[in-house]
Design a protein around this motif. Structure first.
Motif, short mmCIF file in Angstrom:
data_model
loop_
_atom_site.label_atom_id
_atom_site.label_comp_id
_atom_site.label_asym_id
_atom_site.label_seq_id
_atom_site.Cartn_x
_atom_site.Cartn_y
_atom_site.Cartn_z
N HIS A 118 0.80 -1.22 0.00
CA HIS A 118 0.00 0.00 0.00
C HIS A 118 0.84 1.28 0.00
O HIS A 118 0.28 2.36 -0.17
CB HIS A 118 -0.94 0.03 1.21
N LEU A 119 2.14 1.16 0.21
CA LEU A 119 3.01 2.35 0.23
C LEU A 119 4.01 2.28 -0.90
O LEU A 119 4.51 1.22 -1.24
CB LEU A 119 3.77 2.45 1.56
N ARG A 120 4.32 3.45 -1.43
CA ARG A 120 5.38 3.56 -2.43
C ARG A 120 6.73 3.49 -1.70
O ARG A 120 6.78 3.69 -0.49
CB ARG A 120 5.26 4.90 -3.17
N PRO A 121 7.82 3.25 -2.43
CA PRO A 121 9.14 3.19 -1.79
C PRO A 121 9.49 4.44 -0.97
O PRO A 121 10.22 4.36 0.01
CB PRO A 121 10.10 2.99 -2.95
N ASP A 122 8.96 5.61 -1.39
CA ASP A 122 9.27 6.83 -0.66
C ASP A 122 8.34 7.05 0.54
O ASP A 122 8.42 8.07 1.21
CB ASP A 122 9.23 8.04 -1.59
N GLY A 123 7.44 6.10 0.80
CA GLY A 123 6.56 6.18 1.97
C GLY A 123 5.20 6.79 1.70
O GLY A 123 4.35 6.82 2.59
N ARG A 124 4.97 7.27 0.46
CA ARG A 124 3.66 7.83 0.15
C ARG A 124 2.65 6.70 -0.10
O ARG A 124 3.00 5.64 -0.59
CB ARG A 124 3.73 8.71 -1.10
N ILE A 125 1.38 6.97 0.22
CA ILE A 125 0.33 5.99 0.00
C ILE A 125 0.04 5.89 -1.49
O ILE A 125 -0.09 6.91 -2.17
CB ILE A 125 -0.94 6.39 0.78
N LYS A 126 -0.04 4.66 -1.97
CA LYS A 126 -0.39 4.44 -3.37
C LYS A 126 -1.85 4.80 -3.57
O LYS A 126 -2.69 4.54 -2.72
CB LYS A 126 -0.18 2.98 -3.76
N THR A 127 -2.13 5.40 -4.71
CA THR A 127 -3.51 5.73 -5.04
C THR A 127 -3.92 4.93 -6.26
O THR A 127 -3.08 4.49 -7.06
CB THR A 127 -3.69 7.23 -5.33
N ARG A 128 -5.21 4.77 -6.40
CA ARG A 128 -5.73 4.04 -7.55
C ARG A 128 -5.76 4.94 -8.78
O ARG A 128 -6.19 6.07 -8.71
CB ARG A 128 -7.16 3.58 -7.27
N GLY A 129 -5.31 4.41 -9.85
CA GLY A 129 -5.44 5.10 -11.13
C GLY A 129 -6.51 4.40 -11.95
O GLY A 129 -7.09 3.41 -11.50
N PRO A 130 -6.78 4.87 -13.14
CA PRO A 130 -7.78 4.22 -13.97
C PRO A 130 -7.43 2.75 -14.22
O PRO A 130 -6.33 2.44 -14.66
CB PRO A 130 -7.73 5.01 -15.28
N GLY A 131 -8.34 1.87 -13.86
CA GLY A 131 -8.14 0.44 -14.10
C GLY A 131 -7.15 -0.23 -13.17
O GLY A 131 -6.77 -1.37 -13.39
N ARG A 132 -6.72 0.47 -12.13
CA ARG A 132 -5.73 -0.12 -11.20
C ARG A 132 -6.42 -0.50 -9.91
O ARG A 132 -7.33 0.17 -9.45
CB ARG A 132 -4.61 0.87 -10.92
N HIS A 133 -5.94 -1.57 -9.32
CA HIS A 133 -6.46 -2.03 -8.03
C HIS A 133 -5.32 -2.10 -7.05
O HIS A 133 -4.22 -2.49 -7.39
CB HIS A 133 -7.08 -3.43 -8.16
#
Length: 70
Positions: free
Chosen positions: A47-62
């Motif tokens: 759920h987190l990117r390597p830099d610590g930010r929360i991943k967000t959903r993009g079009p068609g992404r889960h």
């Protein structure tokens, strides 16, 4: 005038978690230990990117654990 600080959520912990905090992390603030644990769990779950930010959903992404496509 400054805005009031955001309220931190209150979380009840189990007796077992309290014991782990007390015995395994003596001298450390429970808030700090739980913060590290949440970041490690979110990172491990993807759920987190390597830099610590929360991943967000993009079009068609889960996000992991949401079902849908693997």
């Amino acid at each position: 005038m400054t805005a009031p600080a955001p309220r931190r959520p209150l979380v009840r912990i189990s007796a077992r978690t309290a014991e782990i905090l007390r015995r395994c992390y003596p001298g450390q603030q429970p808030d700090d230990v739980l913060d590290r644990a949440m970041r490690m769990l979110a990172t491990a779950d993807g759920h987190l990117r390597p830099d610590g930010r929360i991943k967000t959903r993009g079009p068609g992404r889960h996000l992991p654990g949401e079902g849908g496509r693997p």
